[in-house]
Design an enzyme around this catalytic site. Structure first.
Site, short mmCIF file in Angstrom:
data_model
loop_
_atom_site.label_atom_id
_atom_site.label_comp_id
_atom_site.label_asym_id
_atom_site.label_seq_id
_atom_site.Cartn_x
_atom_site.Cartn_y
_atom_site.Cartn_z
N ASN A 1 0.86 -1.18 0.00
CA ASN A 1 0.00 0.00 0.00
C ASN A 1 0.90 1.23 0.00
OD1 ASN A 1 -1.09 1.89 2.57
ND2 ASN A 1 -2.55 1.68 0.92
N ASP B 1 -8.47 4.47 2.23
CA ASP B 1 -9.46 3.38 2.22
C ASP B 1 -8.78 2.02 2.35
OD1 ASP B 1 -11.81 4.89 1.99
OD2 ASP B 1 -11.65 5.03 -0.19
N GLU B 2 -7.66 1.85 1.64
CA GLU B 2 -6.91 0.60 1.76
C GLU B 2 -6.41 0.41 3.19
OE1 GLU B 2 -5.08 0.19 -2.78
OE2 GLU B 2 -3.76 0.68 -1.12
N LEU B 3 -5.92 1.48 3.79
CA LEU B 3 -5.40 1.40 5.15
C LEU B 3 -6.51 1.01 6.13
CD1 LEU B 3 -2.56 2.00 6.46
CD2 LEU B 3 -3.58 4.13 7.29
N MET C 1 -7.12 -2.59 5.81
CA MET C 1 -6.04 -3.33 6.46
C MET C 1 -6.26 -3.39 7.97
SD MET C 1 -3.17 -1.70 3.95
CE MET C 1 -1.83 -1.72 5.11
#
Length: 386
Positions: A15, A81-83, A86
């Site tokens: 990421n 958003d990815e974080l 995660m």
């Protein structure tokens, strides 16, 4: 399967903020991980236009995620958003995240201050109509940077940081593999197949410097490659990656001229078969670099050395015509050595002749630093095999 092996299905998700990282650091990291047989995924692999749901699926398929946090990371709602996804996987004990603080003070990240914090507040205002989404970002930014991570500041250069990341990821994947094997042998273990990974005493292991490890290796046979470059400008990033790639290809590379007396440097050039001159804007600021250039030019004219000029963030004509920032630095160096007329003339002649009639490489004609390094290695390897 031996526990030391990394199962190929164990995917590692990276990421990162694309525009800032993609052109240099990411390419070297991905190559190093693939060389280590790590199944790595970046959104570069996805077809352009793929929606966020597909990337969430990629995160769910992964066992480890590397979050490369940089000043501009929080400019991207996509990264945030990815974080957040995660963090959701961490909470379910299905993912291990290793934060990398890339040219970023870890405290700025944790406290949301500096450019990192300013960019986040801009996103917060932009998405104020989606308070739940913003809250997930905040929760992830509070949680993930608190984990022990790796920093560029804690390493000599980027290649050493890459080496540390690869070794830490391998360590995590092997630990997961061992625990899954233990779980399969112990059906009473109710934690499921995935067991949350923690480093001993909550500390990420430290690793020996990659370049020091390479330097300890026995000398390789000729040809020797001599690198002439401005250490202050390119020595801790581009050149460190280049040296790593050249040595990985079995080449004997000499780079430490800035630590030696001039006559010792000249001896190293005389012992070399190939010289790479990395022209950068500040190259002409160094009389040591310019004197190396004169020596390289002399040996090349005598047929004793093959030269490959490389133009890093400047054009060939700026070197030949002494224009731009390169020309300004050269004028300052001339003024500093105004009494050394013959030396200055030799600098000027070598700068002219070394850039005429030779195959050269430039960052301008390649997609990124990673592609330029690959082109240099190919060129040097072809010369080696002549």
């Amino acid at each position: 399967m031996a526990v030391e092996e990394i199962p190929p299905q164990y995917q590692v998700f990276i990421n990162y903020r694309g525009d800032e990282i993609r052109k240099n650091f990411l390419g070297f990291l991905v190559k190093a991980m693939r060389n280590a047989n790590i199944n790595v995924f970046t959104d570069e692999i996805e077809v352009k236009g793929t929606d966020l749901h597909n990337l969430f699926m990629r995160i769910e398929e992964s066992r480890v995620a590397i979050a490369i946090l940089s000043d501009r990371y929080t400019e991207s709602s996509w990264c945030l958003d990815e974080l957040a996804k995660m963090k959701e996987m961490i909470d379910q004990e299905k993912l291990v995240v290793i934060p990398i603080f890339y040219r970023l003070d870890a405290n700025n990240c944790k406290r949301l201050v500096g450019a990192f914090g300013d960019n986040f507040r801009d996103r917060e205002r932009e998405y104020r109509s989606e308070p739940e989404r913003v809250q997930k970002w905040k929760d992830a930014l509070i949680s993930i940077p608190q984990k022990v991570g790796l920093t560029l500041a804690g390493h000599r250069d980027e290649s050493e940081l890459v080496d540390s990341i690869v070794k830490e990821v391998k360590k995590v994947l092997i630990d997961i593999s061992k625990k899954e094997i233990d779980n399969s042998k112990n059906p009473t273990n109710t934690e499921g197949q995935f067991t949350k990974y923690r480093t001993q005493n909550n500390n990420v292991s430290s690793f020996g410097p990659l370049m020091a490890e390479l330097d300890r290796q026995p000398p390789r046979p000729s040809p020797q490659v001599f690198l002439s470059f401005c250490k202050d400008e390119v020595g801790d990033n581009f050149v460190s990656h280049l040296v790593w790639a050249l040595r990985d290809s079995g080449l004997n590379v000499f780079t430490e001229s800035y630590k030696l007396r001039e006559q010792e440097v000249f001896t190293s050039i005389e012992l070399s078969n190939i010289a790479l001159i990395i022209f950068s804007n500040k190259y002409s600021k160094s009389e040591l670099c310019l004197n190396e250039l004169v020596k390289i030019d002399k040996l090349a004219n005598e047929g004793k050395l093959v030269v490959i000029p490389v133009f890093y963030n400047l054009k060939k004509n700026e070197v030949r015509r002494l224009e731009g920032e390169f020309g300004i630095h050269f004028a300052d160096t001339k003024e500093k050595f105004a009494m050394e007329k013959l030396m200055i003339r030799s600098w000027e002649e070598s700068l002219m002749f070394i850039t005429i009639g030779r195959i050269d490489l430039s960052l301008e004609t390649h997609i990124n630093e990673f592609a330029l390094v690959a082109a240099i290695v190919r060129g040097v390897t072809r010369l080696q095999n002549r």
